[in-house]
Design a protein around this motif. Structure first.
Motif, short mmCIF file in Angstrom:
data_model
loop_
_atom_site.label_atom_id
_atom_site.label_comp_id
_atom_site.label_asym_id
_atom_site.label_seq_id
_atom_site.Cartn_x
_atom_site.Cartn_y
_atom_site.Cartn_z
N LYS A 135 5.34 -3.62 -5.12
CA LYS A 135 4.45 -3.66 -3.98
C LYS A 135 3.14 -4.34 -4.35
O LYS A 135 2.48 -3.97 -5.33
CB LYS A 135 4.15 -2.23 -3.47
CG LYS A 135 3.26 -2.19 -2.24
CD LYS A 135 3.03 -0.76 -1.77
CE LYS A 135 2.12 -0.72 -0.54
NZ LYS A 135 1.89 0.67 -0.08
N SER A 192 -0.68 -5.33 -2.95
CA SER A 192 -1.62 -4.92 -1.91
C SER A 192 -3.04 -5.33 -2.28
O SER A 192 -3.39 -5.43 -3.47
CB SER A 192 -1.56 -3.41 -1.70
OG SER A 192 -1.93 -2.71 -2.88
N GLY A 235 -4.93 -1.52 0.42
CA GLY A 235 -3.66 -1.42 1.14
C GLY A 235 -3.68 -1.94 2.55
O GLY A 235 -2.67 -1.84 3.26
N HIS A 261 -0.53 -5.68 2.59
CA HIS A 261 0.41 -5.37 1.51
C HIS A 261 1.76 -6.04 1.77
O HIS A 261 2.10 -6.38 2.92
CB HIS A 261 0.61 -3.86 1.37
CG HIS A 261 1.10 -3.19 2.62
ND1 HIS A 261 2.43 -3.09 2.95
CD2 HIS A 261 0.41 -2.60 3.64
CE1 HIS A 261 2.56 -2.47 4.10
NE2 HIS A 261 1.36 -2.15 4.55
N TYR A 262 2.48 -6.21 0.70
CA TYR A 262 3.81 -6.81 0.77
C TYR A 262 4.70 -6.12 -0.25
O TYR A 262 4.32 -5.97 -1.42
CB TYR A 262 3.75 -8.32 0.48
CG TYR A 262 5.09 -9.01 0.53
CD1 TYR A 262 5.69 -9.30 1.74
CD2 TYR A 262 5.75 -9.37 -0.65
CE1 TYR A 262 6.92 -9.93 1.79
CE2 TYR A 262 6.98 -10.00 -0.61
CZ TYR A 262 7.56 -10.28 0.62
OH TYR A 262 8.78 -10.91 0.66
N THR A 263 5.86 -5.68 0.18
CA THR A 263 6.76 -4.91 -0.68
C THR A 263 8.08 -5.63 -0.87
O THR A 263 8.66 -6.18 0.08
CB THR A 263 7.03 -3.51 -0.08
OG1 THR A 263 5.78 -2.85 0.13
CG2 THR A 263 7.89 -2.68 -1.01
#
Length: 232
Positions: free
Chosen positions: A41, A43, A47, A50-52
């Motif tokens: 993840k 971020s 947060g 964010h990108y997971t």
């Protein structure tokens, strides 16, 4: 003119904001026998953005527990004979020493840049727990001892080259009765994007000009040339 200055000011402001923005990377690995589950993840701004990345569970096929790849080789009789007839003179030996020295200087220079960047990385979470066993008490004990040594060494290197702001939590639980292979690894790191940008520009500057021109037959292939071929 005013609009141009305003646009220039906004661009500089955006670049400064990006440079001082702290990027947080959360990494989690769960391994259980042949199953692996990975989560990464990214971020920024606590947060807000964010990108997971979720890597689904991967299970090794019992019928083919290995990765098979096909290696294609091309054979040419004339080229093979030409290579066999090549001579390796003392001049080639000196050229090889000089070429390797040049290549190592490039690599060591880049390593120093990477080390400076790594020192800017802060670790705020580090957990690494393993449950291992091979079904034999003696072998499991040796494996557990080796695992403790590896983990202790890695934690020592991390604390030496990075900013470790948390107490590392790691353990190894041996299983003397049955074969077990389980691991849970969780790590959270932080660094400013500007530090990564500076390191990237330094690496580009260090490698400016591409691959050095080597003179020895062994390394001259990296340049797409052969030092034994005479220019016409």
């Amino acid at each position: 003119m005013k609009w141009l200055l305003l646009i220039l000011f906004l661009i500089i402001l955006i670049l400064l904001v990006i440079a001082f923005t702290k990027l947080t990377i959360y990494f989690q690995l769960n391994h259980s026998h042949d199953n692996d589950d990975i989560k990464i993840k990214f971020s920024i701004w606590f947060g807000l953005i964010h990108y997971t990345i979720n890597v689904p569970a991967v299970k090794v096929d019992e019928d083919s527990p290995s990765i098979v790849f096909k290696e294609t080789r091309q054979s040419n009789v004339s080229e093979r004979k030409e290579k066999q007839n090549k001579k390796y003179s003392f001049k080639n030996f000196l050229a090889s020493i000089q070429d390797w020295k040049t290549l190592l200087n490039r690599i060591f220079g880049m390593t120093a840049i990477i080390k400076r960047f790594i020192k800017k990385i802060t670790i705020t979470k580090f957990e690494w727990h393993s449950h291992i066993g091979v079904g034999d008490a003696a072998h499991t004990g040796v494996l557990a001892g080796l695992g403790w040594s590896i983990k202790g060494t890695l934690v020592g290197l991390i604390s030496q080259y990075m900013r470790l702001k948390t107490c590392p939590d790691y353990s190894i639980t041996p299983s003397f009765q049955k074969a077990v292979s389980e691991t849970k690894f969780v790590c959270m790191i932080h660094f400013r994007i500007g530090h990564a940008m500076v390191a990237g520009m330094r690496l580009i500057k260090r490698w400016r000009g591409g691959i050095p021109k080597f003179k020895s037959p062994q390394l001259s292939k990296l340049n797409g040339t052969d030092s034994n071929k005479k220019s016409v």
